[in-house]
Design a protein around this motif. Sequence first.
Motif, short mmCIF file in Angstrom:
data_model
loop_
_atom_site.label_atom_id
_atom_site.label_comp_id
_atom_site.label_asym_id
_atom_site.label_seq_id
_atom_site.Cartn_x
_atom_site.Cartn_y
_atom_site.Cartn_z
N GLN A 359 0.85 -1.18 0.00
CA GLN A 359 0.00 0.00 0.00
C GLN A 359 0.89 1.23 0.00
O GLN A 359 1.75 1.39 0.86
N LEU A 360 0.68 2.12 -0.96
CA LEU A 360 1.54 3.28 -1.14
C LEU A 360 0.91 4.51 -0.48
O LEU A 360 -0.31 4.70 -0.56
N PRO A 361 1.72 5.34 0.15
CA PRO A 361 1.18 6.61 0.68
C PRO A 361 0.80 7.53 -0.47
O PRO A 361 1.40 7.50 -1.55
N SER A 362 -0.22 8.34 -0.25
CA SER A 362 -0.63 9.29 -1.29
C SER A 362 0.36 10.44 -1.35
O SER A 362 1.08 10.72 -0.39
N TYR A 363 0.40 11.10 -2.51
CA TYR A 363 1.31 12.23 -2.64
C TYR A 363 0.69 13.52 -2.13
O TYR A 363 1.31 14.59 -2.19
N GLY A 364 -0.55 13.46 -1.61
CA GLY A 364 -1.13 14.55 -0.85
C GLY A 364 -1.18 15.89 -1.54
O GLY A 364 -1.07 16.92 -0.89
N GLY A 365 -1.34 15.91 -2.84
CA GLY A 365 -1.45 17.18 -3.54
C GLY A 365 -0.13 17.76 -4.00
O GLY A 365 -0.11 18.76 -4.72
N SER A 366 0.99 17.18 -3.58
CA SER A 366 2.30 17.68 -4.00
C SER A 366 2.68 17.04 -5.32
O SER A 366 3.04 15.85 -5.37
N LEU A 367 2.63 17.78 -6.40
CA LEU A 367 2.95 17.24 -7.71
C LEU A 367 4.43 16.87 -7.81
O LEU A 367 4.80 15.94 -8.54
N GLU A 368 5.28 17.58 -7.07
CA GLU A 368 6.70 17.24 -7.08
C GLU A 368 6.94 15.86 -6.50
O GLU A 368 7.76 15.08 -7.02
N THR A 369 6.21 15.53 -5.42
CA THR A 369 6.33 14.18 -4.85
C THR A 369 5.86 13.13 -5.84
O THR A 369 6.46 12.06 -5.97
N ALA A 370 4.78 13.43 -6.55
CA ALA A 370 4.28 12.49 -7.55
C ALA A 370 5.31 12.27 -8.65
O ALA A 370 5.53 11.13 -9.10
N VAL A 371 5.97 13.33 -9.09
CA VAL A 371 6.98 13.21 -10.14
C VAL A 371 8.12 12.32 -9.68
O VAL A 371 8.62 11.45 -10.42
N SER A 372 8.55 12.48 -8.42
CA SER A 372 9.64 11.66 -7.88
C SER A 372 9.25 10.18 -7.86
O SER A 372 10.05 9.31 -8.26
N ASP A 373 8.03 9.88 -7.39
CA ASP A 373 7.58 8.49 -7.35
C ASP A 373 7.46 7.90 -8.76
O ASP A 373 7.81 6.74 -9.00
N ILE A 374 6.98 8.70 -9.68
CA ILE A 374 6.82 8.21 -11.05
C ILE A 374 8.17 7.86 -11.66
O ILE A 374 8.33 6.81 -12.31
N GLU A 375 9.14 8.71 -11.46
CA GLU A 375 10.47 8.43 -12.01
C GLU A 375 11.02 7.13 -11.46
O GLU A 375 11.66 6.34 -12.19
N HIS A 376 10.78 6.87 -10.17
CA HIS A 376 11.28 5.63 -9.56
C HIS A 376 10.63 4.41 -10.21
O HIS A 376 11.34 3.45 -10.59
N TYR A 377 9.31 4.41 -10.35
CA TYR A 377 8.63 3.23 -10.88
C TYR A 377 8.91 3.03 -12.37
O TYR A 377 9.00 1.89 -12.84
N LEU A 378 9.05 4.10 -13.11
CA LEU A 378 9.38 3.94 -14.52
C LEU A 378 10.78 3.35 -14.69
O LEU A 378 11.02 2.55 -15.60
N SER A 379 11.69 3.75 -13.81
CA SER A 379 13.04 3.19 -13.89
C SER A 379 13.07 1.70 -13.56
O SER A 379 13.95 0.97 -14.01
N GLU A 380 12.06 1.23 -12.79
CA GLU A 380 11.97 -0.19 -12.45
C GLU A 380 11.15 -0.98 -13.45
O GLU A 380 10.94 -2.19 -13.27
N GLY A 381 10.64 -0.33 -14.48
CA GLY A 381 9.88 -1.03 -15.52
C GLY A 381 8.44 -1.33 -15.16
O GLY A 381 7.85 -2.26 -15.71
N TYR A 382 7.85 -0.55 -14.29
CA TYR A 382 6.46 -0.77 -13.88
C TYR A 382 5.50 -0.14 -14.89
O TYR A 382 5.81 0.89 -15.51
#
Length: 681
Positions: A359-382
Motif C-alpha cells: 500500500q503506497l502513501p498518497s502524494y497529498g497534492g504535492s505534484l513534485e512528490t508524484a513526479v519523484s515516485d513516477i520516475e522511480h517506478y518507470l526506472s523499475e519497468g512498472y
Amino acid sequence: MAMGGLLSVHKAHIAAAIRRLTGRPVVLVCPDELDAARLAADVGAFAQEDAQVLSAREFNFYNIETVSREWEQKRIQTFYSAAKGYAPIVAVSVDALIARTLPPRVLLEAAVELTPGKRIAPEALAARLLECGYKRSEQVEGPGQFARRGGIFDFYSPGAGRPVRLEFFGDEIDTLSFIDTPIRSAGWKARTRSSFFPPRRCFPLLHPAGSTGLRSPSASCKNWPPDAKNAPDGLIKNLGQDLERLREQHLFSAVDRYISLIYPEFSCFINYIPKDAVILFDEHARLRERVKNLHWQHGQDIEAMLESGTLEGSLASFYLDWAQLNSALSAFPTVFLDSFVSSAYDLPPRAIYSLHAKQLPSYGGSLETAVSDIEHYLSEGYSTVVLCPTERRAQHLQGLLEQKGIHPALDFSLLALPPVGGLSIATGSLSAGLEYPSIKLCVITEGQLTQEGPKAPRRARKRTDVRRIGSYADLSVGDLVVHEHHGIGRFAGIVKMPVDGVERDYVKIVYAGTDSLYVPVTQLDLVSKYIGAGEDTGVRLNKLGGAEWNRAKSRARAAVADLAKQLIELYAQRKRQTGFAFPPDSDWQLEFEEAFEYTETDDQLKCTAEIKVDMESQYPMDRLLCGDVGFGKTEVAPARGDEMRARRQAGRPARSHDRACKSTLSDGSAAFFRAIPCVWR
C-alpha cells in the motif's frame, strides 16, 4: 476462502473484483464504522457502483425529551434498498450487523412505493404516513414530515436527499417531483419516476396486532407480562407509565426496550442480505474481539437496568453473539480478508492464499512528490497509473513530467492499462495507492478520498432572525416573550388545564394589569423570545385587547418603509459611481479552490457568491463579512493576493477578495478500475 498480506486498499480491490467477476451482491463486515466508510468509498470507486454504508445505532432505554433518529432512519433506508435488491455493495460495522431490528416482511409491508398512475386516496396516504411515524405539518422542512394542500401532497422520506411532491388527479397520482425546501410557490422542481416512504423507526403500530395487541399479554415472551408480586416496584411503575402512553397513542423515546414485543421474531441485517450475496470479513480476529467487548458492555448496561426496574428480563435480547453470527452466515459464501492469515477461523476456509502487495502513501497534492515516485517506478519497468482528482491537475502534472523528459499518456477514462514501462494519467482518487510487485503494476494517487463524486450545488435555505421557540424547555419563568397577535408579555410557567375532558399543557403569559393568556404548546410557533432592550430598561408589557400592540406594529412598518426609501436613495447614488472591477478567476485560482477538502455551509457559499459578484462589478463594493467565532469566516478566505498587490502598486487601496474553496471530484473518478486486472485468483 482466506487471504492474507492485505491492507485496506487491497481489500477494497479484491471486493470489487469479486463483485465484477461473480455479479453477486457483496457485503463487507468491518470492525468499526470508520473502516466501513473507507472500504465503501474505495470499493465503490473500483467497481464503479454505489456502495452503501450501514451505520450502527444505539438503543435508547430511557425516556428523554429529544432523541435524534437520523441514523436509525438512514439504517431503515439501507434495509429497504437491500431487501429490494437495490444495494449491490454494502459495508457494515459488526455492531450494525448484529443489532436487532424490524423483520424484512414488516418493513416491506409498511413501506409504500409511489409511481405516476398509482391509485391511492390522499386521505388514505396521510393515514398510512401517520402510522409509519411521519408528522403532519404546514409545510415540509425536514425528513419525516408531510403536508397536504388539496390535490398537492408533499412528503420527505428519511434517508432521501430531497422532499417529493405528489400531484393528484382525484385518487390517482398524476406526477411526482423533487422539490426544494422550504416549499416556495415557484421553487425548484425535477420530475422523478417513483418514490417510496419506509417507516421512520421502530414503531408500536407495526406490531402484528397494532398498539392494541402490544398492550395485551403476548405469548411470544415466556414471562410476559411479569408477575406483579415478584417484580420490582420500579419495573411495575415504569410498565404502568409506558402502558398509559400507548393507550393515549403517544410515542415515547424508550420504545426500544419493548422491541422484543413489537417484533417477536429476532431479525437483524443478516435477514436482509440476498441469498446469493458474498460475505467478506475484514480482519476476522478484530471482528471477534469487537463482538465480545460489545456483549460485555451491553451486559453491564442490562444488569443495571434490571436492578433499577427499567427493563424486564424476558425482553433483554438485542444483539447476536459471536456463535449466533457465524451460524447465521454459514449459508453464505465467505471470504476472510486479513493482514495475517490465521489458523483459527470459525468458518473453516476451503482455500488460503497469501498476496504479495504494498500500500503506497498518497502524494497529498504535492505534484513534485508524484513526479519523484513516477520516475522511480518507470526506472523499475512498472506499468504506472497516476490518479489526479481533476482534469486540470492532471494536465498540470503532465506539463511537469514533460519538462523532465517524460511523456505520459493523458487518458482521463483510462480504457486500457499502460504498457510495460509506460505511464498513464487519469482522473480519480483512492484512499491510498497500491503496488503489485509480481506483475509490476502500481497506482499512485493523491488520496483524500472524501466523497464519491462532485459536490452538488447547495441552495441557501430561507431563514428568519426571529428567535422562535421550539419547546417550552427554551423558556424560564420571568422571560419576556412576544405573541404574534397580542404583543409583549412575561412567561409565567406551564399549567395543565382540562379541555373537552382531556388534560393538556398550556404556556401561561402574563400581560399588563391582571391579564393572562394561555397558549397551547402546539401553537408555540406564534411565540418568540423578546430580543429588544434589556431588563434594566424596564420593558413595558402590552395589554390584552388594547390597541397599543397594533400601533407599535404600524409604527414599525412606517419606520421600515422610511429606511427602505433612504437605502434606495443611497444605492442609487452608489450606482452612479465607478469602482475597480476585478477580472474573473484564473485557472490557478480555480485549482486552489478545488483543493479545499471540506464542504462549505449554505451561508459560506452565499457570501462567496455575493462577494464575487461585487468584486467583479464596476461599482464600488461596500460589504462587511461578520459572524460568531467558529462560523467559517476563515473559509471565505482572501485568495487574490496578486491582485491586491497590483492595486497597491497602482496606488489604489487594497481590497480583500473573499473566496470559499471548493472541493470536487471528477465524474469519471473511477474509470481506471475497469482496466486493473483481478490478481487475487
